[in-house]
Design an enzyme around this catalytic site. Structure first.
Site, PDB file in Angstrom:
ATOM      1  N   HIS A  19       0.862  -1.184   0.000  1.00 54.60           N
ATOM      2  CA  HIS A  19       0.000   0.000   0.000  1.00 54.60           C
ATOM      3  C   HIS A  19       0.903   1.239   0.000  1.00 54.60           C
ATOM      4  O   HIS A  19       2.132   1.112   0.018  1.00 54.60           O
ATOM      5  CB  HIS A  19      -1.007  -0.018   1.156  1.00 54.60           C
ATOM      6  CG  HIS A  19      -0.424  -0.058   2.544  1.00 54.60           C
ATOM      7  ND1 HIS A  19       0.484   0.869   3.011  1.00 54.60           N
ATOM      8  CD2 HIS A  19      -0.622  -0.909   3.579  1.00 54.60           C
ATOM      9  CE1 HIS A  19       0.792   0.592   4.258  1.00 54.60           C
ATOM     10  NE2 HIS A  19       0.149  -0.505   4.624  1.00 54.60           N
ATOM     11  N   HIS A  22       3.945   1.464   2.443  1.00 56.77           N
ATOM     12  CA  HIS A  22       5.171   0.751   2.065  1.00 56.77           C
ATOM     13  C   HIS A  22       5.889   1.504   0.949  1.00 56.77           C
ATOM     14  O   HIS A  22       7.111   1.599   0.935  1.00 56.77           O
ATOM     15  CB  HIS A  22       4.857  -0.663   1.564  1.00 56.77           C
ATOM     16  CG  HIS A  22       4.044  -1.490   2.511  1.00 56.77           C
ATOM     17  ND1 HIS A  22       2.786  -1.927   2.206  1.00 56.77           N
ATOM     18  CD2 HIS A  22       4.304  -1.929   3.762  1.00 56.77           C
ATOM     19  CE1 HIS A  22       2.299  -2.624   3.216  1.00 56.77           C
ATOM     20  NE2 HIS A  22       3.197  -2.631   4.186  1.00 56.77           N
ATOM     21  N   CYS A 129       2.190 -11.796  19.457  1.00 58.57           N
ATOM     22  CA  CYS A 129       1.231 -11.332  18.444  1.00 58.57           C
ATOM     23  C   CYS A 129       1.773 -11.696  17.062  1.00 58.57           C
ATOM     24  O   CYS A 129       2.836 -11.209  16.673  1.00 58.57           O
ATOM     25  CB  CYS A 129       0.999  -9.826  18.537  1.00 58.57           C
ATOM     26  SG  CYS A 129       0.040  -9.212  17.115  1.00 58.57           S
ATOM     27  N   CYS A 132       2.246  -8.636  14.590  1.00 56.73           N
ATOM     28  CA  CYS A 132       3.515  -7.897  14.712  1.00 56.73           C
ATOM     29  C   CYS A 132       4.710  -8.833  14.613  1.00 56.73           C
ATOM     30  O   CYS A 132       5.835  -8.372  14.516  1.00 56.73           O
ATOM     31  CB  CYS A 132       3.659  -7.201  16.058  1.00 56.73           C
ATOM     32  SG  CYS A 132       2.330  -6.184  16.589  1.00 56.73           S
ATOM     33  N   CYS A 147      -3.814  -6.785  20.903  1.00 53.66           N
ATOM     34  CA  CYS A 147      -2.711  -5.974  20.385  1.00 53.66           C
ATOM     35  C   CYS A 147      -3.284  -4.660  19.859  1.00 53.66           C
ATOM     36  O   CYS A 147      -4.311  -4.659  19.171  1.00 53.66           O
ATOM     37  CB  CYS A 147      -2.011  -6.732  19.258  1.00 53.66           C
ATOM     38  SG  CYS A 147      -0.854  -5.711  18.339  1.00 53.66           S
ATOM     39  N   HIS A 150      -3.097  -4.801  16.046  1.00 54.58           N
ATOM     40  CA  HIS A 150      -3.809  -5.914  15.390  1.00 54.58           C
ATOM     41  C   HIS A 150      -4.943  -6.410  16.286  1.00 54.58           C
ATOM     42  O   HIS A 150      -4.936  -7.565  16.740  1.00 54.58           O
ATOM     43  CB  HIS A 150      -2.833  -7.062  15.080  1.00 54.58           C
ATOM     44  CG  HIS A 150      -1.690  -6.633  14.230  1.00 54.58           C
ATOM     45  ND1 HIS A 150      -0.469  -6.260  14.740  1.00 54.58           N
ATOM     46  CD2 HIS A 150      -1.600  -6.475  12.888  1.00 54.58           C
ATOM     47  CE1 HIS A 150       0.333  -5.901  13.743  1.00 54.58           C
ATOM     48  NE2 HIS A 150      -0.328  -6.016  12.627  1.00 54.58           N
ATOM     49  N   LYS A 295      -5.813   6.138  10.401  1.00 57.23           N
ATOM     50  CA  LYS A 295      -4.836   5.097  10.129  1.00 57.23           C
ATOM     51  C   LYS A 295      -5.353   4.227   8.972  1.00 57.23           C
ATOM     52  O   LYS A 295      -6.535   3.913   8.924  1.00 57.23           O
ATOM     53  CB  LYS A 295      -4.701   4.250  11.404  1.00 57.23           C
ATOM     54  CG  LYS A 295      -3.508   3.375  11.403  1.00 57.23           C
ATOM     55  CD  LYS A 295      -3.379   2.642  12.716  1.00 57.23           C
ATOM     56  CE  LYS A 295      -2.564   1.396  12.454  1.00 57.23           C
ATOM     57  NZ  LYS A 295      -2.383   0.548  13.584  1.00 57.23           N
TER      58      LYS A 295
HETATM   59  N1  MSP Z   1       8.980  -7.419   7.668  1.00 58.11           N
HETATM   60  C1  MSP Z   1       9.158  -6.332   8.573  1.00 58.11           C
HETATM   61  C2  MSP Z   1      10.466  -5.600   8.327  1.00 58.11           C
HETATM   62  C3  MSP Z   1      11.698  -6.445   8.411  1.00 58.11           C
HETATM   63  S1  MSP Z   1      13.139  -5.534   8.032  1.00 58.11           S
HETATM   64  C4  MSP Z   1      14.380  -6.537   8.460  1.00 58.11           C
HETATM   65  C5  MSP Z   1       8.012  -5.344   8.425  1.00 58.11           C
HETATM   66  N2  MSP Z   1       7.383  -5.370   7.250  1.00 58.11           N
HETATM   67  S2  MSP Z   1       6.087  -4.490   6.847  1.00 58.11           S
HETATM   68  O1  MSP Z   1       5.602  -5.041   5.616  1.00 58.11           O
HETATM   69  O2  MSP Z   1       5.182  -4.436   7.933  1.00 58.11           O
HETATM   70  O3  MSP Z   1       6.636  -3.052   6.470  1.00 58.11           O
HETATM   71  C6  MSP Z   1       6.947  -2.140   7.424  1.00 58.11           C
HETATM   72  C7  MSP Z   1       7.376  -0.814   6.828  1.00 58.11           C
HETATM   73  O4  MSP Z   1       6.397  -0.282   5.929  1.00 58.11           O
HETATM   74  C8  MSP Z   1       7.481   0.236   7.907  1.00 58.11           C
HETATM   75  O5  MSP Z   1       8.683   0.175   8.620  1.00 58.11           O
HETATM   76  C9  MSP Z   1       7.377   1.493   7.097  1.00 58.11           C
HETATM   77  O6  MSP Z   1       8.610   1.763   6.484  1.00 58.11           O
HETATM   78  C10 MSP Z   1       6.375   1.131   6.023  1.00 58.11           C
HETATM   79  N3  MSP Z   1       5.014   1.574   6.367  1.00 58.11           N
HETATM   80  C11 MSP Z   1       3.912   0.789   6.551  1.00 58.11           C
HETATM   81  N4  MSP Z   1       2.839   1.616   6.793  1.00 58.11           N
HETATM   82  C12 MSP Z   1       3.223   2.904   6.739  1.00 58.11           C
HETATM   83  C13 MSP Z   1       2.573   4.151   6.878  1.00 58.11           C
HETATM   84  N5  MSP Z   1       1.267   4.249   7.115  1.00 58.11           N
HETATM   85  N6  MSP Z   1       3.338   5.275   6.774  1.00 58.11           N
HETATM   86  C14 MSP Z   1       4.672   5.230   6.493  1.00 58.11           C
HETATM   87  N7  MSP Z   1       5.302   4.070   6.363  1.00 58.11           N
HETATM   88  C15 MSP Z   1       4.620   2.888   6.523  1.00 58.11           C
HETATM   89  O7  MSP Z   1       7.758  -4.618   9.347  1.00 58.11           O
END
Ligand code: MSP
Length: 480
Positions: A19, A22, A129, A132, A147, A150, A295
């Site tokens: 999304h 990311h 969880c 997370c 959580c 979640h 969010k």
């Molecule tokens: N798989 C773990 C990371 C492992 S790194 C060794 C993870 N993945 S995740 O798919 O949940 O992606 C997390 C990252 O997505 C966050 O750290 C951030 O960079 C980004 N974001 C997800 N939602 C976001 C927002 N709403 N706003 C900004 N960045 C966001 O955690």
């Protein structure tokens, strides 16, 4: 050591498609990588992204979709990669944590840490969880024991034999590290958070799961799987274990979201210290954004797809719209209305209009050729300003500077009324055309970093040696 840059995004979970949250992180890293390529040369920059696949979430999502885990992973990894290709991400490598090169590196590091005496067997009793992929304490949860991130997932109660990592032994070394390297974690406010967390004391962490269905087996005990975070963090190092890539490790710089700072700035450096591996050069933890103040969540139905936005507005609009809407490092908000307004005023009405007008005027009044093109360069000051903003990773600042430069050029055009001036004072008009051409030149150079999809069109308009090309329409608002 040859100056080089190794920039990484997190490896993303594949239980869903990307999304815009990311893509925010990935686009920011892409922008930094593009800048480094201009500065250091293509071959000295390594930009890594990838997928985090050894997670229970993946197994659950595959089961829900009714397909076997391996097929699901293959399909999702391709979807993530396609998304990045579609939105113009210039990654050099895409790592999957199910790849053999990564499994081998995890085994090697786990063994090293074990041999050092920093991994021991114990019992883990507590909460977990899966959303997370994190161990939880009661005080991390809501009043009804759920959580906070979640709430729809059940918290698991674990009581199992685990291998533990002696994180507590690294409290002092980590505190010393932060004292000696106060700029290692940016922005500074996050360093303060981590330092106070370290001062509150560190507990050893469980790094294996006896009951996990999926994951990398421990080298010394195949009946256990490596805890997904312990495995995932190693991806950055795994990607440099390919011939010709080894030296990049010394230049590693992680771009992450603030939600995963403790993993990257407490556990990861401790793991590296234990394994006797040099720490990365730095970490930048950016903020999170909401959508219209809320969010983003599937249940609220407000998840925005980067591909949909890019199809509607183009890739440059997507990146510029996201990265210029709030400071890199702070939290922010994204709204579709503001985005449409930004597109209309800054891109179509600002950049697109300027390039079009100037090119058309030079074609019409100077036969497409400006005089003294060698004098068209804007001052060194402007370049220095851009470099300074990029080096400080002030991405919003860099975009603001870009649009301010566009406004300044448009204003010059309007105030000089060069299309009238040319009829009464050709020499004076020629100077203005050279000046305006200089603006386009500088804006094209910056666009290689900030608006890379449009940069080739701009380059074609700017042409060579002061001879402009055909005017092209950029930021065609018909796409809206
Ligand atoms: N798989 C773990 C990371 C492992 S790194 C060794 C993870 N993945 S995740 O798919 O949940 O992606 C997390 C990252 O997505 C966050 O750290 C951030 O960079 C980004 N974001 C997800 N939602 C976001 C927002 N709403 N706003 C900004 N960045 C966001 O955690």
């Amino acid at each position: 050591m040859k100056p080089a840059a190794f920039l990484t995004t997190p490896v993303y979970y594949v239980n869903d498609v990307p999304h815009i949250g990311h893509s925010y992180c990935t686009l920011a890293t892409d922008t930094l990588a593009r800048y480094e390529r201009l500065r250091l040369g293509e071959e000295n920059v390594f930009f890594l992204t990838g997928t985090d696949e050894n997670s229970q979430k993946t197994v659950d999502a595959a089961a829900k979709a009714g397909i076997d885990t391996a097929t699901y992973l293959e399909d999702m990894a391709t979807k993530w990669q396609n998304c990045w290709d579609t939105i113009g991400i210039s990654y050099n490598d895409f790592i999957r944590t199910t790849q053999q090169r990564h499994i081998d590196t995890v085994h090697e590091l786990f063994q090293k840490i074990y041999d050092k005496g920093d991994i021991y067997k114990g019992t883990y009793k507590g909460l977990y969880c899966t959303g997370c992929e994190t161990f939880k304490k009661t005080l991390d949860l809501s009043e009804d024991g759920r959580c906070l991130d979640h709430p729809n997932q059940d918290i698991k109660k674990l009581d199992e034999t685990n291998y533990f990592f002696r994180l507590s032994a690294y409290q002092e070394p980590l505190l010393k590290w932060f004292e000696d390297n106060p700029d290692w974690l940016q922005p500074r406010s996050r360093t303060n958070e981590i330092v106070s967390f370290l001062k509150s004391g560190l507990e050893d962490v469980s790094v294996s799961r006896e009951t996990a269905e999926f994951g990398i087996s421990l080298p010394m005990d195949p009946s256990h799987k490596v805890y997904v975070w312990f495995d995932a963090l190693i991806n950055y190092y795994s990607a440099t274990r390919t011939e010709g890539r080894e030296d990049f490790w010394q230049s590693a710089y992680h771009i992450i979201g603030k939600d995963i700072t403790r993993f990257h700035c407490v556990i990861w450096p401790a793991m590296l210290m234990s394994a006797g591996i040099e720490l990365p050069k730095g970490v930048f933890a950016h903020g999170f954004f909401t959508v219209n103040g809320t969010k983003m969540s599937k249940s609220l139905g407000n998840v925005i797809s980067p591909v949909a936005l890019s199809e509607q507005y183009g890739n440059d609009a997507l990146r510029a719209g996201l990265l210029s809407s709030f400071e890199f490092g702070n939290d922010g908000d994204f709204s579709a209305d503001n985005f449409a307004e930004f597109y209309r005023t800054k891109l179509a009405g600002g950049v697109g209009n300027l390039f079009n007008r100037v090119t058309v005027l030079i074609t019409k009044f100077c036969d497409g050729q400006v005089t003294d093109p060698e004098h068209c360069q804007l001052g060194q000051e402007m370049k220095d300003k851009f470099d300074d903003l990029m080096e400080k990773k002030q991405l919003k600042g860099a975009y603001d500077f870009y649009f301010a430069t566009v406004d300044a050029a448009n204003q010059r055009l309007n105030e000089t009324e060069v299309w009238k001036l040319v009829k009464v004072d050709a020499d004076a008009a020629a100077k203005i055309f050279t000046e305006l051409y200089g603006y386009l030149w500088f804006l094209t150079d910056m666009a290689e970093v900030l608006l890379p999809e449009s940069a080739p069109k701009m380059r074609a308009m700017v042409g060579e040696n002061g001879k402009v090309g055909a005017a092209e329409i950029m930021f065609n608002s018909g796409r809206e």
